[in-house]
Design a protein around this motif. Sequence first.
Motif, PDB file in Angstrom:
ATOM      1  N   ILE A 297     -11.204 -11.136 -32.369  1.00 28.61           N
ATOM      2  CA  ILE A 297     -10.267 -11.628 -31.358  1.00 28.61           C
ATOM      3  C   ILE A 297     -10.770 -11.372 -29.931  1.00 28.61           C
ATOM      4  O   ILE A 297     -10.856 -12.295 -29.121  1.00 28.61           O
ATOM      5  CB  ILE A 297      -8.887 -10.963 -31.534  1.00 28.61           C
ATOM      6  CG1 ILE A 297      -8.334 -11.247 -32.932  1.00 28.61           C
ATOM      7  CG2 ILE A 297      -7.910 -11.432 -30.468  1.00 28.61           C
ATOM      8  CD1 ILE A 297      -7.101 -10.459 -33.282  1.00 28.61           C
ATOM      9  N   ASP A 298     -11.118 -10.134 -29.622  1.00 33.33           N
ATOM     10  CA  ASP A 298     -11.416  -9.761 -28.235  1.00 33.33           C
ATOM     11  C   ASP A 298     -12.623 -10.485 -27.642  1.00 33.33           C
ATOM     12  O   ASP A 298     -12.611 -10.790 -26.440  1.00 33.33           O
ATOM     13  CB  ASP A 298     -11.576  -8.248 -28.133  1.00 33.33           C
ATOM     14  CG  ASP A 298     -10.249  -7.529 -28.332  1.00 33.33           C
ATOM     15  OD1 ASP A 298      -9.901  -6.672 -27.520  1.00 33.33           O
ATOM     16  OD2 ASP A 298      -9.537  -7.837 -29.307  1.00 33.33           O
TER      17      ASP A 298
ATOM     18  N   HIS B 239       2.313  -5.010 -25.750  1.00 31.24           N
ATOM     19  CA  HIS B 239       3.221  -6.149 -25.623  1.00 31.24           C
ATOM     20  C   HIS B 239       2.859  -7.161 -26.710  1.00 31.24           C
ATOM     21  O   HIS B 239       2.060  -8.066 -26.496  1.00 31.24           O
ATOM     22  CB  HIS B 239       3.100  -6.768 -24.231  1.00 31.24           C
ATOM     23  CG  HIS B 239       3.330  -5.787 -23.115  1.00 31.24           C
ATOM     24  ND1 HIS B 239       4.586  -5.339 -22.772  1.00 31.24           N
ATOM     25  CD2 HIS B 239       2.456  -5.153 -22.289  1.00 31.24           C
ATOM     26  CE1 HIS B 239       4.477  -4.482 -21.759  1.00 31.24           C
ATOM     27  NE2 HIS B 239       3.192  -4.353 -21.459  1.00 31.24           N
ATOM     28  N   PRO B 240       3.409  -7.014 -27.918  1.00 33.04           N
ATOM     29  CA  PRO B 240       3.001  -7.848 -29.061  1.00 33.04           C
ATOM     30  C   PRO B 240       3.193  -9.342 -28.798  1.00 33.04           C
ATOM     31  O   PRO B 240       4.138  -9.768 -28.145  1.00 33.04           O
ATOM     32  CB  PRO B 240       3.919  -7.363 -30.181  1.00 33.04           C
ATOM     33  CG  PRO B 240       4.269  -5.962 -29.797  1.00 33.04           C
ATOM     34  CD  PRO B 240       4.384  -5.985 -28.310  1.00 33.04           C
ATOM     35  N   GLY B 241       2.267 -10.122 -29.350  1.00 35.30           N
ATOM     36  CA  GLY B 241       2.217 -11.542 -29.080  1.00 35.30           C
ATOM     37  C   GLY B 241       1.360 -11.849 -27.879  1.00 35.30           C
ATOM     38  O   GLY B 241       0.772 -12.918 -27.766  1.00 35.30           O
ATOM     39  N   ASP B 242       1.282 -10.908 -26.983  1.00 34.54           N
ATOM     40  CA  ASP B 242       0.429 -10.939 -25.797  1.00 34.54           C
ATOM     41  C   ASP B 242      -0.833 -10.130 -26.087  1.00 34.54           C
ATOM     42  O   ASP B 242      -1.950 -10.639 -26.018  1.00 34.54           O
ATOM     43  CB  ASP B 242       1.231 -10.367 -24.626  1.00 34.54           C
ATOM     44  CG  ASP B 242       0.459 -10.167 -23.335  1.00 34.54           C
ATOM     45  OD1 ASP B 242      -0.779 -10.038 -23.377  1.00 34.54           O
ATOM     46  OD2 ASP B 242       1.094 -10.112 -22.267  1.00 34.54           O
ATOM     47  N   GLY B 243      -0.680  -8.856 -26.476  1.00 32.53           N
ATOM     48  CA  GLY B 243      -1.809  -7.993 -26.777  1.00 32.53           C
ATOM     49  C   GLY B 243      -2.679  -8.552 -27.901  1.00 32.53           C
ATOM     50  O   GLY B 243      -2.175  -9.162 -28.846  1.00 32.53           O
ATOM     51  N   SER B 244      -3.975  -8.320 -27.803  1.00 32.31           N
ATOM     52  CA  SER B 244      -4.922  -8.943 -28.727  1.00 32.31           C
ATOM     53  C   SER B 244      -4.640  -8.615 -30.185  1.00 32.31           C
ATOM     54  O   SER B 244      -4.611  -9.499 -31.039  1.00 32.31           O
ATOM     55  CB  SER B 244      -6.351  -8.543 -28.365  1.00 32.31           C
ATOM     56  OG  SER B 244      -6.478  -7.138 -28.255  1.00 32.31           O
ATOM     57  N   GLU B 245      -4.443  -7.334 -30.496  1.00 31.61           N
ATOM     58  CA  GLU B 245      -4.114  -6.940 -31.862  1.00 31.61           C
ATOM     59  C   GLU B 245      -3.230  -5.699 -31.794  1.00 31.61           C
ATOM     60  O   GLU B 245      -3.577  -4.719 -31.150  1.00 31.61           O
ATOM     61  CB  GLU B 245      -5.359  -6.667 -32.720  1.00 31.61           C
ATOM     62  CG  GLU B 245      -6.326  -5.633 -32.188  1.00 31.61           C
ATOM     63  CD  GLU B 245      -7.234  -6.145 -31.094  1.00 31.61           C
ATOM     64  OE1 GLU B 245      -7.749  -7.256 -31.214  1.00 31.61           O
ATOM     65  OE2 GLU B 245      -7.424  -5.419 -30.091  1.00 31.61           O
ATOM     66  N   VAL B 246      -2.070  -5.773 -32.435  1.00 29.51           N
ATOM     67  CA  VAL B 246      -1.099  -4.682 -32.423  1.00 29.51           C
ATOM     68  C   VAL B 246      -0.723  -4.367 -33.861  1.00 29.51           C
ATOM     69  O   VAL B 246      -0.200  -5.236 -34.578  1.00 29.51           O
ATOM     70  CB  VAL B 246       0.163  -5.054 -31.620  1.00 29.51           C
ATOM     71  CG1 VAL B 246       1.153  -3.877 -31.626  1.00 29.51           C
ATOM     72  CG2 VAL B 246      -0.194  -5.460 -30.188  1.00 29.51           C
ATOM     73  N   GLU B 247      -0.971  -3.136 -34.285  1.00 29.94           N
ATOM     74  CA  GLU B 247      -0.631  -2.744 -35.654  1.00 29.94           C
ATOM     75  C   GLU B 247       0.710  -2.024 -35.678  1.00 29.94           C
ATOM     76  O   GLU B 247       0.949  -1.098 -34.906  1.00 29.94           O
ATOM     77  CB  GLU B 247      -1.720  -1.860 -36.264  1.00 29.94           C
ATOM     78  CG  GLU B 247      -1.416  -1.512 -37.713  1.00 29.94           C
ATOM     79  CD  GLU B 247      -2.601  -0.933 -38.469  1.00 29.94           C
ATOM     80  OE1 GLU B 247      -2.479  -0.759 -39.704  1.00 29.94           O
ATOM     81  OE2 GLU B 247      -3.636  -0.650 -37.840  1.00 29.94           O
ATOM     82  N   PHE B 248       1.573  -2.448 -36.603  1.00 29.90           N
ATOM     83  CA  PHE B 248       2.887  -1.839 -36.798  1.00 29.90           C
ATOM     84  C   PHE B 248       2.864  -0.943 -38.038  1.00 29.90           C
ATOM     85  O   PHE B 248       1.932  -1.025 -38.852  1.00 29.90           O
ATOM     86  CB  PHE B 248       3.942  -2.931 -36.966  1.00 29.90           C
ATOM     87  CG  PHE B 248       4.170  -3.757 -35.736  1.00 29.90           C
ATOM     88  CD1 PHE B 248       5.068  -3.339 -34.773  1.00 29.90           C
ATOM     89  CD2 PHE B 248       3.478  -4.946 -35.533  1.00 29.90           C
ATOM     90  CE1 PHE B 248       5.283  -4.091 -33.622  1.00 29.90           C
ATOM     91  CE2 PHE B 248       3.684  -5.705 -34.397  1.00 29.90           C
ATOM     92  CZ  PHE B 248       4.591  -5.271 -33.435  1.00 29.90           C
TER      93      PHE B 248
END
Length: 440
Positions: free
Chosen positions: A139-140, A207-216
């Motif tokens: 992604i990045d 900021h999920p959806g904005d940030g490149s990859e966010v793990e929950f």
Amino acid sequence: MFRKNVNDGERAGGRSVLEHGHEGAVPGGEEMAGVSRRTLTTSAALTATMLLAGGGTAQADPGKARGAKDLTLRLPAPTGPHRIGVSMLYLVDRARRDPWEPLPVREVMATVFYPARTVRGYPVAPQMSRGAAERLPFIDPLFHEGLPAKGVNWAGTKTHAHTGAPAQDVRRPVLLYSPGGGDPRTLGTGIAEELAGRGYVVVTIDHPGDGSEVEFPHARAGRKKVRETVFRGNPRTDPKVFRTAIDTRIADTRFVLDQLEALAAGRNPDAAGRPLPEHLGRVLDLRRVGIYGHSAGGTTAAEAMYEDRRIQAAINLEGFLDHPPASPGQEGRLFPIAQYGTDRPLLLLGSDGFPYKRELERSWSAMLAHRHGCTTRRQFDHAAHAVFNDYAVIAPQLQAAGLMSAAHRIELVGAIDPAVSVPLVRHHVVSFFTRHLPTC
């Protein structure tokens, strides 16, 4: 990720010759601007040795680019007197729908860095979770040209913070951090650790959806466990997307601050009910709150302070203070903070290598034009936009390992050596908050 002019504001520590202003820029600046690939490679290798106290040097050998063994990156050690603890928060705002995808609630991930009472027996935390690290190389590089798609063990980078360590039973000022547009919060680890080691509680926000990859902590209907960005280009080129991004970020920031108030009151705001470190709520002094952010996060920091009186000081690391124009040749609408000014301290930090310097100038000049304002501006020479996050040390290590070209390194962070840029950025951030939100 998308001269010092002073009305009033941060003066501590004097001027560096690397800042643009009347005293001049870096000696030999013309030569620095055309610094060679060989010079930069040598500089990067030396910097790895100078900065990486206690962690060894980056594993850089000629086989890395050929896949013999992936590079493990190192982060610079914090210099403050306090040991650092760290904890993650999974926060769910049930009063908002997600603006980017059809999700019924707004979810936010945050990391809390804090001065620890002890770190004995508590493991050192990685910079990013394994799931996020696995997605980063896919992604990045789409947003940061020149980042390698392979050859790096992104999951192997260690912080200097210890997961779950008990917090000091002392009230500390709280600082919020918003990353650049499309970037994850984990790229702000270096500055966050420096501030925590000096006695602040730092909360970095994704900021999920904005940030490149966010793990929950877990998947849910409508999203995977690792949520990827919806951006497919610079959100600044689309006024509607940019407005949605900044509005969402400000709402996220205010929501996180609400959840910290619940935490300070003795409640556990983590939506998964995960246990929190001892005294984590008691270390928060929410009478002393600041915010800083990079790029779109800098826009967020400044405007969030304007809109929320709980925030008493802000640093904007090269973020616009106006909306993009609706059509070419027009001027975008100023954010209220630039239009009306602020009675609270704001620091604007920029770089001479930012490709949108001309576009940035209008809103920053408007901010500084308020006669009774509290705004300070500084610029770093031989630097570029990502010098304000962890790419400042990552890019030179990638170049030294043959995984990034000199041209891409300069485009990302500039020619400035991280042995210079990292202490310089830290100095201005720490000095500003020390003056306006002292830890004692």
